[in-house]
Design an enzyme around this catalytic site. Structure first.
Site, PDB file in Angstrom:
ATOM      1  N   LYS A   1      -5.629  39.760 -47.044  1.00  0.00           N
ATOM      2  CA  LYS A   1      -6.994  40.105 -46.656  1.00  0.00           C
ATOM      3  C   LYS A   1      -7.651  38.841 -46.137  1.00  0.00           C
ATOM      4  O   LYS A   1      -7.540  37.778 -46.754  1.00  0.00           O
ATOM      5  CB  LYS A   1      -7.752  40.648 -47.878  1.00  0.00           C
ATOM      6  CG  LYS A   1      -9.259  40.859 -47.669  1.00  0.00           C
ATOM      7  CD  LYS A   1      -9.516  42.065 -46.767  1.00  0.00           C
ATOM      8  CE  LYS A   1     -11.009  42.373 -46.667  1.00  0.00           C
ATOM      9  NZ  LYS A   1     -11.498  43.100 -47.868  1.00  0.00           N
ATOM     10  N   LEU A   2      -8.343  38.939 -45.004  1.00  0.00           N
ATOM     11  CA  LEU A   2      -9.073  37.811 -44.446  1.00  0.00           C
ATOM     12  C   LEU A   2     -10.416  38.276 -43.920  1.00  0.00           C
ATOM     13  O   LEU A   2     -10.556  39.406 -43.465  1.00  0.00           O
ATOM     14  CB  LEU A   2      -8.300  37.171 -43.275  1.00  0.00           C
ATOM     15  CG  LEU A   2      -6.946  36.525 -43.560  1.00  0.00           C
ATOM     16  CD1 LEU A   2      -6.325  36.046 -42.251  1.00  0.00           C
ATOM     17  CD2 LEU A   2      -7.089  35.369 -44.530  1.00  0.00           C
ATOM     18  N   SER A   3     -11.384  37.387 -43.957  1.00  0.00           N
ATOM     19  CA  SER A   3     -12.585  37.612 -43.173  1.00  0.00           C
ATOM     20  C   SER A   3     -12.161  37.642 -41.704  1.00  0.00           C
ATOM     21  O   SER A   3     -11.278  36.876 -41.290  1.00  0.00           O
ATOM     22  CB  SER A   3     -13.583  36.466 -43.375  1.00  0.00           C
ATOM     23  OG  SER A   3     -13.948  36.338 -44.721  1.00  0.00           O
TER      24      SER A   3
ATOM     25  N   HIS B   1     -20.660  41.551 -50.723  1.00  0.00           N
ATOM     26  CA  HIS B   1     -20.061  42.346 -51.797  1.00  0.00           C
ATOM     27  C   HIS B   1     -21.120  43.022 -52.677  1.00  0.00           C
ATOM     28  O   HIS B   1     -22.159  43.453 -52.185  1.00  0.00           O
ATOM     29  CB  HIS B   1     -19.101  41.492 -52.634  1.00  0.00           C
ATOM     30  CG  HIS B   1     -17.985  40.871 -51.856  1.00  0.00           C
ATOM     31  ND1 HIS B   1     -17.406  41.467 -50.769  1.00  0.00           N
ATOM     32  CD2 HIS B   1     -17.345  39.674 -52.015  1.00  0.00           C
ATOM     33  CE1 HIS B   1     -16.454  40.689 -50.286  1.00  0.00           C
ATOM     34  NE2 HIS B   1     -16.397  39.603 -51.016  1.00  0.00           N
TER      35      HIS B   1
ATOM     36  N   THR C   1     -16.921  35.885 -42.382  1.00  0.00           N
ATOM     37  CA  THR C   1     -17.667  36.578 -41.334  1.00  0.00           C
ATOM     38  C   THR C   1     -19.163  36.485 -41.617  1.00  0.00           C
ATOM     39  O   THR C   1     -19.975  36.427 -40.678  1.00  0.00           O
ATOM     40  CB  THR C   1     -17.215  38.048 -41.248  1.00  0.00           C
ATOM     41  OG1 THR C   1     -15.789  38.089 -41.081  1.00  0.00           O
ATOM     42  CG2 THR C   1     -17.874  38.758 -40.076  1.00  0.00           C
ATOM     43  N   ALA C   2     -19.538  36.444 -42.896  1.00  0.00           N
ATOM     44  CA  ALA C   2     -20.946  36.302 -43.257  1.00  0.00           C
ATOM     45  C   ALA C   2     -21.528  35.014 -42.672  1.00  0.00           C
ATOM     46  O   ALA C   2     -22.638  35.012 -42.121  1.00  0.00           O
ATOM     47  CB  ALA C   2     -21.091  36.298 -44.784  1.00  0.00           C
TER      48      ALA C   2
END
EC number: 4.1.99.29
Length: 264
Positions: free
Chosen positions: A55-57, A148, A109-110
């Site tokens: 899982k990655l941004s 989240h 990404t945030a």
């Protein structure tokens, strides 16, 4: 064949991968060595090429595109699910550039969305996403970008929203917000990559047959999170794009890539 697999302990990820890693579906001989870590740790590991599947941004995925490719299944995209910029009290948006901002990781990404919205804001402090609310409350940071489950808890702690960065993205681009995806090393044989993609899709389909019941696996990794918050988390971040990115999902990722390039 044994493959290393990394994802976060957040309910959306454990919900997606539960059946895959706990034997509820036939994996056709593939075995998975799982690592559950905060997404920024996974982002940093990807720069090293540490895991086979991770899982990655999406912001991080763009940086490791020579090594990893995006799978169609397992992504977190959507509308109304983006990161929020929060503070102890209301602050005019034109003054955000002067604040000390807590961010949940340089490769997230945030952080990219925040940088697109506030390109002049350079005073950033990286910290674990779950520590950001407290950092703002204590004055360690003037404001923070939360992700989240913190989307559901900041108001209970007396914090206020300055801007919804996902809403900013949607208004600016018209696209769903690409938050994170599942990436696989390109040096893994193509037929194995395709099989993994199919298995993640099947794993999520299986999870939906049990929902809204939450499995012990999901609950055990959600720390002390209330079950209703777990379901809110899953409902917000797991959707049709998680089953298959599709044309619209891929267009959103391409738009993020384009805007990231403009940031340099």
């Amino acid at each position: 064949m044994n493959l290393s697999l990394g994802f976060s302990p957040c309910p959306n990820d454990t919900f997606i991968f539960d059946a895959l890693v706990n034997g509820a579906i036939d994996t056709s001989g593939l075995q998975f060595d799982t690592k559950l870590e905060d997404v920024e740790t996974l982002n940093q590991w990807a720069v090293q090429g540490k895991l086979d599947i991770t899982k990655l941004s999406f912001a991080a995925g763009l940086k490791v595109s020579d090594t990893y490719e995006l799978l169609n299944s397992g992504s977190a995209l959507g509308r109304g699910c983006g990161p929020l910029l929060i503070a102890r009290e209301a602050v005019p948006l034109e003054k955000v550039k002067d604040l000390k901002i807590a961010i949940p990781g340089a490769f997230t990404t945030a952080n990219l969305l925040f940088s697109i919205a506030f390109p002049e804001a350079g005073n950033k402090q990286v910290m674990l996403f779950s520590d950001i609310e407290q950092a703002v409350l204590s004055g360690k940071a003037d404001a923070g970008v939360i992700i989240h489950e913190n989307r559901f808890t900041y108001q209970q702690k007396g914090l206020v929203k300055l801007i919804d960065l996902g809403e900013f993205w949607e208004t600016k681009t018209g696209q769903p917000i690409p938050l994170g995806g599942i990436f696989i090393r390109k040096d893994i044989p193509a037929e194995v990559r395709a099989k993994v993609d199919q298995l993640i899709h099947q794993s999520l389909q299986h999870a939906y047959t049990q929902y809204p019941t939450l499995s012990p696996y999901v609950k055990s990794h959600a720390q002390e999170m209330d079950e209703n918050v777990m379901r809110q988390h899953i409902d917000l971040y797991v959707n049709e794009y998680s089953l298959d990115l599709g044309t619209k999902g891929k267009e959103a990722v391409e738009k993020l890539k384009e805007m990231a390039a403009q940031q340099g």
